[in-house]
Structure formats: structure tokens, C-alpha cells
Design an enzyme around this catalytic site. Structure first.
Site, PDB file in Angstrom:
ATOM      1  N   HIS A   1      -5.794  -1.219  19.194  1.00 12.25           N
ATOM      2  CA  HIS A   1      -5.160  -2.270  17.164  1.00 12.25           C
ATOM      3  C   HIS A   1      -3.440  -2.016  18.016  1.00 12.25           C
ATOM      4  CE1 HIS A   1      -4.402  -1.925  12.444  1.00 12.25           C
ATOM      5  NE2 HIS A   1      -3.136  -0.890  13.000  1.00 12.25           N
TER       6      HIS A   1
ATOM      7  N   ASP B   1      -5.948   6.172   2.247  1.00 14.54           N
ATOM      8  CA  ASP B   1      -4.932   5.404   3.386  1.00 14.54           C
ATOM      9  C   ASP B   1      -4.720   3.780   2.087  1.00 14.54           C
ATOM     10  OD1 ASP B   1      -3.010   3.940   5.211  1.00 14.54           O
ATOM     11  OD2 ASP B   1      -4.505   2.509   5.630  1.00 14.54           O
TER      12      ASP B   1
ATOM     13  N   ARG C   1       2.619   2.422  -1.629  1.00 10.33           N
ATOM     14  CA  ARG C   1       4.100   1.532  -0.440  1.00 10.33           C
ATOM     15  C   ARG C   1       4.439   0.694  -0.659  1.00 10.33           C
ATOM     16  NH1 ARG C   1       1.707   3.566   5.514  1.00 10.33           N
ATOM     17  NH2 ARG C   1       3.934   2.705   5.709  1.00 10.33           N
TER      18      ARG C   1
ATOM     19  N   SER D   1      -1.240   6.271   8.348  1.00  8.00           N
ATOM     20  CA  SER D   1      -1.852   4.789   8.092  1.00  8.00           C
ATOM     21  C   SER D   1      -3.060   4.507   8.998  1.00  8.00           C
ATOM     22  CB  SER D   1      -0.904   4.278   7.171  1.00  8.00           C
ATOM     23  OG  SER D   1      -1.781   3.345   7.001  1.00  8.00           O
TER      24      SER D   1
ATOM     25  N   LYS E   1      -6.929   5.592   9.660  1.00 13.38           N
ATOM     26  CA  LYS E   1      -8.449   4.676   9.790  1.00 13.38           C
ATOM     27  C   LYS E   1      -8.568   4.190  11.482  1.00 13.38           C
ATOM     28  CE  LYS E   1      -5.237   1.267   8.113  1.00 13.38           C
ATOM     29  NZ  LYS E   1      -4.627   0.652   7.599  1.00 13.38           N
TER      30      LYS E   1
HETATM   31  N1  URA Z   1      -0.319  -1.187   9.305  1.00 13.85           N
HETATM   32  C1  URA Z   1      -0.226  -0.146   9.251  1.00 13.85           C
HETATM   33  O1  URA Z   1      -2.502  -0.098   9.129  1.00 13.85           O
HETATM   34  N2  URA Z   1      -0.278   0.702   8.044  1.00 13.85           N
HETATM   35  C2  URA Z   1       0.939   0.764   7.865  1.00 13.85           C
HETATM   36  O2  URA Z   1       1.906   1.486   7.801  1.00 13.85           O
HETATM   37  C3  URA Z   1       1.790  -0.259   9.318  1.00 13.85           C
HETATM   38  C4  URA Z   1       1.148  -0.868   9.131  1.00 13.85           C
END
Ligand code: URA
Ligand code: CA
Length: 444
Positions: free
Chosen positions: A83, A162, A169, A184, A188
Site C-alpha cells: 500500500h 473508514d 475528514r 484509515s 482497510k
Molecule cells: N490514505 C488513506 O487511505 N487514508 C488516509 O487517511 C490517508 C491516505
């Protein structure tokens, strides 16, 4: 009975939440039992007061459990997820996924769409004619078992907390917070089911983290969460002081990924892709160290096995099999505009987020969720920091279907690039790694 108003006050005063309080906030907000205005106040309190490691971990686990927890145990082998915290011309997934799969490590990846100045793998893949980015659970697992590789869009069932929190946010100026970003991303990844996680934490003008100390802290926070939930996590810290590759925009980035898989393409994109792939092989136990892993991956590029794997992947998800040899099958923009330098000198600074926005205004990205995009639109960079540029020489080439948007993009690109009369150093590309033992600076 917990009351949100009391929990907001507690965080406002800088006190720490218990895991039960965080579990309540997340599950009640996911079920619409807490209104957006209270959640927004709590997010701002959290943004300003921060969270300790235990709170951040408890928040992450609550968010991961807010929806479906994917079970990949029917796929043999160690599944590694990769990621990126988000960047510009960051096409590494399209390169690393087939490379690592060709080395025998199963890649079962859920990816997102681009938002704001950053791109997303799912949008890039959708520029391939016929390619299907929404696989159902069985199709996804079968594709991984058969081809060692599948990439699907992350649906609303994964960490729904999220999705809701991120949207809030975004409009309450509470994005750039280490506990909120870490929870966040990691919620995931944990819900998506991988055994181990490799993070590419971007640092610089095109990243959320603008300098090394905060990037190390974000990486450390995510690595600690991974360890706590039994998913070994490692972070590589890489520069986003300039676009990583040269192509910014969906079909342009697919072409660039194919170039790298063919042994060509920009050196920086190739180096970061190989580094990420090498760490994934080591995490999966396929190589004893990253030097051996790197050598293995280079062979897979030279003997075309990585490219063959990419082809197999495209075909398995419905894409046009002729794509690899006929890149003109990808959508192409009607117009190309040279962005000519108005000055002479060394490229000193590139406002990389601004380059991302310059591609977004062309239609390559979206300002708000759900917006339609132009898969052919984008920018090819023609300069990097430290290069000497003469007046009139192109800094970039704009690919657009809309000449008005093209001119707006051109103005933005010119403003984003700063020249100097004195020689400028190239930024260090790979800054270091963070694992269980902390930060290690990278010496090349
Ligand atoms: N990527 C994400 O998935 N969440 C964040 O808060 C920032 C970048
Ligand atoms: Ca991404």
C-alpha cells in the site's frame, strides 16, 4: 450508556479513550447513531490532541471490524499486501503486482480510486479496454488461485467506518493526522485479509507527510499496529519531492508500467518498484534478503516472465490481450500541448501536489467522490529536479481532450516548477525503512 458529547469533551481535554469507548464511537457512527456534527467535533479534537499508541491500535481494530473481514486462507502461501500512502506518477502497483506474482508470491489486492491530487490503481486499470475491476468474492479468489494475481476495487463492505470518516475528514480539514491516517490505512489492510503488509510511505511536496521525521512517525505507528494484530508490517520511505515516474494520468501510467515491465521506463519508478517487490519477496519467505530478491526480480523482467504475467492478468480480468504489443489500444487524448519553460536554469523545486492537481483539472482525477474522469488525460513530465533547462524547452507535455482545461493545466505546471541559476542536488529517492526495530536509513 456512553454519550458522544462526553467522549468529545474527554478528547478535547487531552485525555485518553478506552478501547470500549473507541469501539462505541466507531460502531455507533457506522450505524448512523452518531450524527456527522458530533463526529466532526470529535475528529477535530483528535486531530488537535492526538492519540497514544494503544488508542490508535484500538481505533484501527474497531474500524477494521466495522464491516466484512476477508478470509484469504483458502489461497496457499503467504499473502502480502502493498500500500502506498498516495503520490503522483506512482504506478508501482501495476509493476510490482505482476513482478511478485511471477516470482510465485500470490497477490490478492484490493485497490482504491484516485482522489484529489493522488491517483488510484482501479482508475488506471479501467483505461484498459474490457478490463473488469469489480470482481465478486469467488471470482477474485479463483483468479488468485489460478494466476497468483487479481486486483479488484475495494467495495463498501470493507471497513465502511473508514469510508464515512474519510469523507468527513476531507471536508473538516482533519486529514493530516497521524492516528487518523494510520487507522484509515491499516483498518482497510487488516480487513482485506493479507498475512503481511508492505507500506510505501511517501515523503515530500507530493505527499501528506512533508518531511522525514513525521513520515517515520506515521510508519512506526502503522508498523506497531500491524505487529499488535499479528500481521507483520514493514514500511519503505520514498521521496515524493517530484513525480515518481514521468507519466501522470491513467492510460499514460498503464503505458509507463508496461515500459518498466519491458525493461525500459524511468529509472526512479523502476528502482522503487524493484525495492518494493524485493521487500515483498523477503516478507513472503521467497528470498533470504533484498539483494537476492532484487536479482530474482531483474531476471523476471529480462526473461519477460513479469510481462507475461501482466498479460495473463489482463486477460483473466477481461482486458484486451493485444494490449501489451499494441499500446495504442489504450485511450489517447486528442491534443498534446508542450509546456515550454519561460526561464533558463536548473530545476530546483517541483510542487508535486500541484502537478497532481494540474492533471486533475484535465479530468485525470477527481475533486469529489464519484466524479467521472477522462482516462486519456494527463501529463508527461519532461524534467526532473537538478536538470538544466533552456528557455523554450518543454518541461512537460499535456495530453487533453479539452483545450481550455489544457491552458489552465499549463499555467499550473509553470507555477509548480521553480528554476535556479545554481546547480541543484537531486532528492534522495529511497530514504529508509521502518520495521519492528525502528528506522534504518537507506545507504545506496
Ligand atoms: N490514505 C488513506 O487511505 N487514508 C488516509 O487517511 C490517508 C491516505
Ligand atoms: Ca494507491
Amino acid at each position: 450508556m456512553m454519550r458522544m458529547v462526553n467522549l468529545i469533551r474527554k478528547k478535547r481535554e487531552g485525555l485518553s479513550h478506552t478501547p470500549a469507548e473507541l469501539e462505541y464511537i466507531i460502531s455507533a457512527y457506522t450505524k448512523d447513531e452518531i450524527p456527522d456534527y458530533q463526529m466532526a467535533a470529535w475528529l477535530m479534537a483528535t486531530f488537535l490532541q492526538g492519540m497514544n499508541r494503544e488508542e490508535t491500535a484500538a481505533l484501527t481494530i474497531a474500524m477494521a471490524r466495522s464491516g466484512e473481514m476477508v478470509d484469504l486462507s483458502s489461497i496457499a502461501g503467504i499473502k502480502i499486501d502493498k500500500h502506498s500512502t498516495g503520490g503522483v506518477a506512482d504506478t508501482t502497483t501495476l509493476i510490482v503486482a505482476p513482478l511478485v506474482a511471477a516470482a510465485g508470491v500470490p497477490v490478492a489486492k484490493m485497490s482504491g480510486r484516485g482522489l484529489g491530487f493522488t491517483g488510484g490503481t482501479i482508475d488506471k486499470l479501467e483505461s484498459i479496454p474490457g478490463f473488469r475491476t469489480q470482481l465478486d468474492k469467488n471470482e477474485f479468489l479463483d483468479a488468485v488461485k489460478k494466476h497468483s494475481l487479481a486486483i479488484t476495487g475495494q467495495g463498501p463492505a470493507i471497513a465502511p467506518a473508514d469510508g464515512k470518516i474519510y469523507a468527513l475528514r476531507d471536508v473538516t480539514s482533519t486529514v493530516e493526522s497521524i492516528p487518523l491516517i494510520a487507522s484509515s490505512i491499516m483498518s482497510k489492510k487488516i480487513a482485506a485479509g493479507a498475512d503481511k503488509i508492505l507500506l510505501d510511505v511517501k515523503v515530500g511536496s507530493g505527499a501528506f507527510m512533508k518531511n522525514l521525521p513525521v513520515a517515520i512517525e506515521l510508519a512506526r505507528t502503522m508498523v506497531d499496529i500491524g505487529i499488535l494484530v499479528g500481521r507483520e508490517t514493514k514500511a519503505v520511505l520514498t521521496s515524493m519531492e517530484e513525480p515518481l515516474g514521468l507519466a501522470v494520468g491513467n492510460s499514460l501510467e498503464v503505458k509507463e508500467a508496461i515500459d518498466v515491465l519491458t525493461g525500459h521506463g524511468p529509472e526512479e519508478l523502476r528502482r522503487v518498484s524493484l525495492l518494493l517487490g524485493a521487500h515483498m519477496l523477503v516478507l513472503a519467505g521467497e528470498a533470504p534478503n533484498i539483494i537476492v530478491a532484487n536479482k530474482l526480480l531483474l531476471e523476471l523482467i529480462e526473461n519477460q516472465k513479469a510481462l507475461d504475467k501482466f498479460q495473463e492478468f489482463i486477460v483473466s480480468q477481461g482486458g484486451n490481450p493485444k494490449l501489451i504489443t499494441k499500446k495504442e489500444l489504450l485511450p489517447e487524448a486528442a491534443f498534446k500541448i508542450d509546456v515550454k519553460s519561460e526561464q533558463e536554469g536548473y530545476i530546483q523545486h517541483i510542487d508535486t501536489a500541484q502537478i497532481g492537481y494540474s492533471a486533475m483539472v484535465l479530468g485525470a482525477g477527481r475533486e469529489y467522490k464519484g466524479q467521472r474522469i477522462d482516462l486519456a488525460a494527463g501529463i508527461i513530465m519532461r524534467c526532473r529536479i537538478g536538470d538544466f533547462i533552456r528557455a523554450g524547452q518543454p518541461l512537460a507535455v499535456i495530453h487533453t481532450n479539452d483545450l481550455v482545461k489544457g491552458q489552465e493545466s499549463r499555467q499550473r505546471i509553470l507555477k509548480a516548477i521553480t528554476c535556479s541559476s545554481i546547480h541543484c542536488e537531486k532528492p534522495k529517492l529511497i530514504l529508509g525503512t521502518v520495521d519492528n526495530d525502528g528506522f534504518k536509513e537507506y545507504v545506496s
